[in-house]
Write a protein that holds these residues in place. Structure first.
Motif, PDB file in Angstrom:
ATOM      1  N   PHE A  88      -3.808   5.887 -10.958  1.00 54.63           N
ATOM      2  CA  PHE A  88      -2.672   5.606 -10.071  1.00 54.63           C
ATOM      3  C   PHE A  88      -2.861   6.258  -8.707  1.00 54.63           C
ATOM      4  O   PHE A  88      -2.662   5.616  -7.666  1.00 54.63           O
ATOM      5  CB  PHE A  88      -1.375   6.098 -10.717  1.00 54.63           C
ATOM      6  CG  PHE A  88      -0.191   6.080  -9.786  1.00 54.63           C
ATOM      7  CD1 PHE A  88       0.434   4.883  -9.466  1.00 54.63           C
ATOM      8  CD2 PHE A  88       0.278   7.243  -9.203  1.00 54.63           C
ATOM      9  CE1 PHE A  88       1.518   4.852  -8.594  1.00 54.63           C
ATOM     10  CE2 PHE A  88       1.360   7.226  -8.332  1.00 54.63           C
ATOM     11  CZ  PHE A  88       1.979   6.026  -8.031  1.00 54.63           C
ATOM     12  N   PHE A  89      -3.266   7.525  -8.696  1.00 58.91           N
ATOM     13  CA  PHE A  89      -3.401   8.229  -7.416  1.00 58.91           C
ATOM     14  C   PHE A  89      -4.607   7.727  -6.628  1.00 58.91           C
ATOM     15  O   PHE A  89      -4.572   7.721  -5.386  1.00 58.91           O
ATOM     16  CB  PHE A  89      -3.487   9.739  -7.647  1.00 58.91           C
ATOM     17  CG  PHE A  89      -2.150  10.377  -7.920  1.00 58.91           C
ATOM     18  CD1 PHE A  89      -1.210  10.494  -6.909  1.00 58.91           C
ATOM     19  CD2 PHE A  89      -1.821  10.829  -9.180  1.00 58.91           C
ATOM     20  CE1 PHE A  89       0.032  11.062  -7.150  1.00 58.91           C
ATOM     21  CE2 PHE A  89      -0.582  11.392  -9.437  1.00 58.91           C
ATOM     22  CZ  PHE A  89       0.351  11.514  -8.417  1.00 58.91           C
ATOM     23  N   LEU A  91      -5.556   4.572  -6.644  1.00 62.43           N
ATOM     24  CA  LEU A  91      -5.014   3.337  -6.057  1.00 62.43           C
ATOM     25  C   LEU A  91      -4.123   3.650  -4.853  1.00 62.43           C
ATOM     26  O   LEU A  91      -4.249   3.032  -3.790  1.00 62.43           O
ATOM     27  CB  LEU A  91      -4.230   2.562  -7.118  1.00 62.43           C
ATOM     28  CG  LEU A  91      -3.750   1.157  -6.775  1.00 62.43           C
ATOM     29  CD1 LEU A  91      -3.553   0.342  -8.054  1.00 62.43           C
ATOM     30  CD2 LEU A  91      -2.430   1.169  -6.006  1.00 62.43           C
ATOM     31  N   LEU A  92      -3.231   4.636  -5.030  1.00 59.66           N
ATOM     32  CA  LEU A  92      -2.298   4.994  -3.957  1.00 59.66           C
ATOM     33  C   LEU A  92      -3.040   5.445  -2.710  1.00 59.66           C
ATOM     34  O   LEU A  92      -2.735   4.994  -1.586  1.00 59.66           O
ATOM     35  CB  LEU A  92      -1.353   6.088  -4.452  1.00 59.66           C
ATOM     36  CG  LEU A  92      -0.326   6.621  -3.442  1.00 59.66           C
ATOM     37  CD1 LEU A  92       0.636   5.520  -3.021  1.00 59.66           C
ATOM     38  CD2 LEU A  92       0.439   7.804  -4.041  1.00 59.66           C
ATOM     39  N   PHE A  93      -4.032   6.323  -2.872  1.00 54.89           N
ATOM     40  CA  PHE A  93      -4.734   6.848  -1.702  1.00 54.89           C
ATOM     41  C   PHE A  93      -5.741   5.849  -1.140  1.00 54.89           C
ATOM     42  O   PHE A  93      -6.090   5.946   0.045  1.00 54.89           O
ATOM     43  CB  PHE A  93      -5.404   8.177  -2.046  1.00 54.89           C
ATOM     44  CG  PHE A  93      -4.474   9.350  -1.909  1.00 54.89           C
ATOM     45  CD1 PHE A  93      -4.488  10.139  -0.767  1.00 54.89           C
ATOM     46  CD2 PHE A  93      -3.550   9.635  -2.899  1.00 54.89           C
ATOM     47  CE1 PHE A  93      -3.617  11.206  -0.632  1.00 54.89           C
ATOM     48  CE2 PHE A  93      -2.668  10.700  -2.773  1.00 54.89           C
ATOM     49  CZ  PHE A  93      -2.703  11.496  -1.635  1.00 54.89           C
ATOM     50  N   LEU A  95      -4.904   2.796  -0.746  1.00 57.29           N
ATOM     51  CA  LEU A  95      -3.995   2.089   0.163  1.00 57.29           C
ATOM     52  C   LEU A  95      -3.727   2.913   1.418  1.00 57.29           C
ATOM     53  O   LEU A  95      -3.731   2.388   2.545  1.00 57.29           O
ATOM     54  CB  LEU A  95      -2.675   1.785  -0.553  1.00 57.29           C
ATOM     55  CG  LEU A  95      -2.745   0.832  -1.748  1.00 57.29           C
ATOM     56  CD1 LEU A  95      -1.378   0.722  -2.417  1.00 57.29           C
ATOM     57  CD2 LEU A  95      -3.223  -0.541  -1.323  1.00 57.29           C
ATOM     58  N   ILE A  96      -3.487   4.213   1.223  1.00 51.50           N
ATOM     59  CA  ILE A  96      -3.228   5.097   2.368  1.00 51.50           C
ATOM     60  C   ILE A  96      -4.436   5.148   3.296  1.00 51.50           C
ATOM     61  O   ILE A  96      -4.301   5.095   4.530  1.00 51.50           O
ATOM     62  CB  ILE A  96      -2.850   6.511   1.880  1.00 51.50           C
ATOM     63  CG1 ILE A  96      -1.497   6.471   1.162  1.00 51.50           C
ATOM     64  CG2 ILE A  96      -2.800   7.497   3.047  1.00 51.50           C
ATOM     65  CD1 ILE A  96      -1.122   7.774   0.487  1.00 51.50           C
ATOM     66  N   ILE A 114      -5.317  -3.346  -4.488  1.00 52.24           N
ATOM     67  CA  ILE A 114      -4.505  -3.183  -5.704  1.00 52.24           C
ATOM     68  C   ILE A 114      -5.116  -3.960  -6.866  1.00 52.24           C
ATOM     69  O   ILE A 114      -5.259  -3.444  -7.975  1.00 52.24           O
ATOM     70  CB  ILE A 114      -3.055  -3.642  -5.451  1.00 52.24           C
ATOM     71  CG1 ILE A 114      -2.379  -2.727  -4.424  1.00 52.24           C
ATOM     72  CG2 ILE A 114      -2.256  -3.640  -6.754  1.00 52.24           C
ATOM     73  CD1 ILE A 114      -1.015  -3.218  -3.970  1.00 52.24           C
ATOM     74  N   THR A 306     -11.723   8.740  -2.794  1.00 48.75           N
ATOM     75  CA  THR A 306     -10.807   8.631  -1.643  1.00 48.75           C
ATOM     76  C   THR A 306     -11.133   9.569  -0.481  1.00 48.75           C
ATOM     77  O   THR A 306     -10.641   9.349   0.628  1.00 48.75           O
ATOM     78  CB  THR A 306      -9.363   8.907  -2.091  1.00 48.75           C
ATOM     79  OG1 THR A 306      -9.264  10.250  -2.596  1.00 48.75           O
ATOM     80  CG2 THR A 306      -8.938   7.945  -3.192  1.00 48.75           C
TER      81      THR A 306
END
Length: 708
Positions: A88-89, A91-93, A95-96, A114, A306
């Motif tokens: 999850f993290f 994926l989140l980072f 995107l960031i 995603i 990331t």
């Protein structure tokens, strides 16, 4: 040994720990990080033992227990939770990074990220991306180790439970070792199953090292022999061991070399355990890393995926020779990883408890569960959000993921609440009331909004449109326009009516003849499948009917499966046995790649694969929703469940105003960028929730006045 949900060992729970084991894990973890620097000389050494050590120590600390579903679920929860959080993290980072670092906030780019990260998380492969005929194109990275460890532990406990003889246990796991190695040359399985199969035997060896007190029996001559084996193994290339792809130079000689190197490391760790004085800080550092080895592994993957480009950009500013660059990069990685680990400790033990000190989650659950299923509301909330996302131009991969199950999931959840009433008149009235009121509200609002078009098209044009409620037309009713996404309301209504009628017919047939009552389940399944296939062929022939009757015929099967899951408590069982994730994830992803579901366009073949995939995705989302209810951040749970409660009203707003809201925000944001999508979807959701609250208030006040 107690861990929080991030896999962090609580400070007050560090009892009964063996220091040399934690020191060994700490050294091995440093070797894992060093092995990912890409230096061939370093890899030639550390790849010979760094992962073997973890598997041996997992066996060393293994407790022989009753092998059952409860045990498997506990192991899944302990080992796989850190895996899912890490995914999850990442994926989140990702995107960031795309938005902040690369300044690319386009919807297609971000949804592509995603879709890619979701699919590689499902397969959990460390390096190989080809699965049969499927080319994934991306791998998950270092945390392949966690699902592999899960399967290794399960295999070992199963062999211990099935065979009391240690000899038989070694024979079985040796066969699995060889089969995993050989099968990987022909077909790579998801979830790193073959890697776990290869490494399972090391857990058994680790168990026997403790059981027979091997470390205490070894003398200097043994260590000299093992040292010579290690040197010879490195010289001959037997240390180039890649469990990640089940690739070893020799399945027998590499085994001897890696065990020798691992036991040498155990001895070194026992020597380090005795450090005192000035150099004891080395021991303390290794202890800290070893005690949090799983978290270090997860954070290591996170920083590799990331933050690697930032590290390289930073180091490139200094004039460093190539030999020093490797170690400078290693030091920087360890500083970043340790900083993140310490920050997570601080957040978990200080910040989060303070933020939610006065929040009583259990009271919230008890207050709401008396009349609503919070888990289903959360799932519906997620479904309506991804439905709105799916109606925007997004990456094809993510769109296929969404469309593979989201509409079927709405039907499934509707069937989940079927009560099997036998008074069909009352049943029809309740169903019609639940769905026709929102639909009538939609029709009224639609007439008001498009009143200027009545003069040009005529009132009859709109009345036909409302009465027919067509999603799309193909060979018949081509002169009538689509009602838009709100067709889902009529689809739910029609599906429920069809299933109620079917249930009534079967009830009448089998109550009249008690001798054939035992055939009810069989006839029910056959009748449901027959109805569903009829809908499938009507769609294929282009006979797309009003109120989406042909789709409703096809979707009766999802409704029945939802009712069956409720009847036999299947969803609750799946939540209690979370290891079934591996089964459902496999079916779902296979259906995404091999099938196609787009219900409004009557695209849902191959029939069986698409249905199994849609149900698998629905159940996985239910399991996620249940986890969010139990462990999620309270405000997110409340917001998501509120969205789920207002699903129909959000759908109405989306159909009526989605385009207008998009045009409105186009003057502020570029429609191809994520900011426009967030603003558009958020506004539709907020308006839907507000209308739902107002309407519920009006209904309650009306009922109160009628009672008075």
């Amino acid at each position: 040994m107690m861990r929080n949900k991030f896999g962090v060992i609580q400070k007050d729970k560090l009892y009964n720990r063996v220091e040399w084991i934690d020191i060994t894990k700490g050294i091995a973890m440093l070797c894992v990080v060093a092995g990912h620097l890409g230096n061939s000389n370093v890899n030639h050494v550390v790849y010979g033992f760094h992962l073997t050590v973890f598997f041996l120590l997992s066996g060393y600390t293994l407790k022989e227990v009753t092998f059952n579903s409860y045990y498997i679920s506990n192991k899944f929860n302990r080992i796989m939770k850190p895996y899912f959080y890490t995914c999850f993290f990442v994926l989140l980072f990702d995107l960031i990074n795309s938005i902040v670092i690369y300044h690319d906030a386009k919807i297609t780019t971000l949804t592509s990220i995603i879709g890619r990260d979701l699919l590689r998380s499902f397969f959990a492969s460390g390096t190989i991306t080809t699965f049969g005929t499927i080319e994934l194109g991306s791998r998950i990275g270092a945390i392949w180790f966690l699902p592999a460890l899960f399967f290794a532990i399960i295999l070992v406990q199963w062999s211990i439970y099935q065979f009391s003889s240690s000899k038989k246990q070694y024979i079985i796991l040796s066969i699995i070792y060889v089969c995993s190695y050989v099968s990987a040359k022909f077909l790579w399985l998801p979830f790193s199953i073959q890697s776990g199969g290869m490494c399972a035997i090391f857990l058994l060896v680790g168990r026997d090292i403790k059981k027979y007190k091997i470390m205490k029996r070894l003398n200097h001559w043994h260590y000299i022999v093992m040292f010579l084996i290690a040197i010879l193994g490195m010289n001959k290339g037997y240390t180039n061991i890649y469990y990640v792809s089940c690739n070893v130079p020799d399945i027998f000689l590499s085994l001897i070399v890696t065990l020798s190197m691992s036991i040498l490391l155990f001895n070194i760790a026992q020597k380090v355990e005795k450090f005192i004085g000035i150099i004891s800080f080395v021991k303390q550092g290794l202890l800290y890393i070893g005690q949090n080895s799983i978290l270090y592994l997860c954070v290591h993957l996170f920083e590799m995926e990331t933050l690697s480009f930032i590290q390289l950009r930073f180091l490139s500013q200094f004039c460093i020779s190539e030999s020093i660059f490797v170690w400078a990069h290693f030091a920087l990685k360890m500083i970043i990883i340790t900083g993140i680990v310490i920050s997570l400790h601080f957040m978990q033990t200080v910040i989060i408890p303070k933020l939610f000190l006065n929040y009583n989650n259990k009271k919230y659950e008890n207050a709401d569960q008396s009349f609503r299923n919070i888990t289903v509301d959360i799932e519906r909330g997620i479904l309506i959000i991804i439905m709105l996302v799916g109606h925007i131009v997004i990456d094809p991969t993510l769109r296929k993921v969404i469309y593979s199950f989201h509409m079927a999931a709405f039907i499934f959840l509707s069937g989940y609440f079927y009560k099997g009433w036998r008074r069909i008149r009352n049943k029809v009235f309740v169903i019609a009331k639940a769905y026709l009121i929102p639909y009538i509200i939609f029709c009224g609002l639609h007439l008001i909004l498009y009143r200027n078009n009545i003069l040009s098209n005529g009132i009859i044009y709109y009345i036909k449109q409302y009465i027919c409620g067509i999603s799309f037309s193909k060979k018949i009713f081509t002169e009538i326009s689509s009602i838009g996404p709100v067709y889902l309301i009529l689809l739910l209504l029609t599906t429920r009516l069809l299933y109620t009628l079917t249930d009534r017919i079967l009830f009448y047939v089998f109550t009249k003849n008690q001798k054939t009552k035992f055939l009810d389940p069989l006839f029910r399944i056959l009748m449901i499948i027959g109805i569903s296939i009829t809908g499938l062929y009507l769609g294929n022939l282009g006979w797309w009917l009003p109120w989406s009757i042909d789709i409703a015929l096809y979707c009766v099967v999802f409704y029945h499966i939802g009712f069956t899951c409720k009847q036999y408590h299947i969803l609750e069982w799946c939540c209690q046995n979370s290891w079934v994730y591996f089964i459902f994830a496999l079916f779902w992803v296979y259906a995404i790649y091999s099938g196609n579901m787009e219900i409004a366009m009557r695209s849902y073949e191959p029939y069986g694969i698409v249905i199994i995939g849609a149900i698998s995705g629905t159940i996985l989302l239910y399991m996620l929703s249940e986890y969010l209810k139990q462990h999620g951040e309270p405000h997110i749970v409340k917001i998501t469940s509120s969205i789920g409660e207002s699903t129909l009203f959000i759908l109405i707003i989306h159909t009526l105003l989605g385009g207008k809201i998009g045009v409105f925000y186009a003057s502020w944001f570029d429609p191809t960028y994520i900011y426009h999508m967030i603003a558009t979807i958020s506004t539709q959701i907020i308006l839907g929730i507000v209308i739902g609250i107002i309407l519920n208030f009006v209904i309650k006040q009306t009922k109160r006045h009628l009672v008075l």
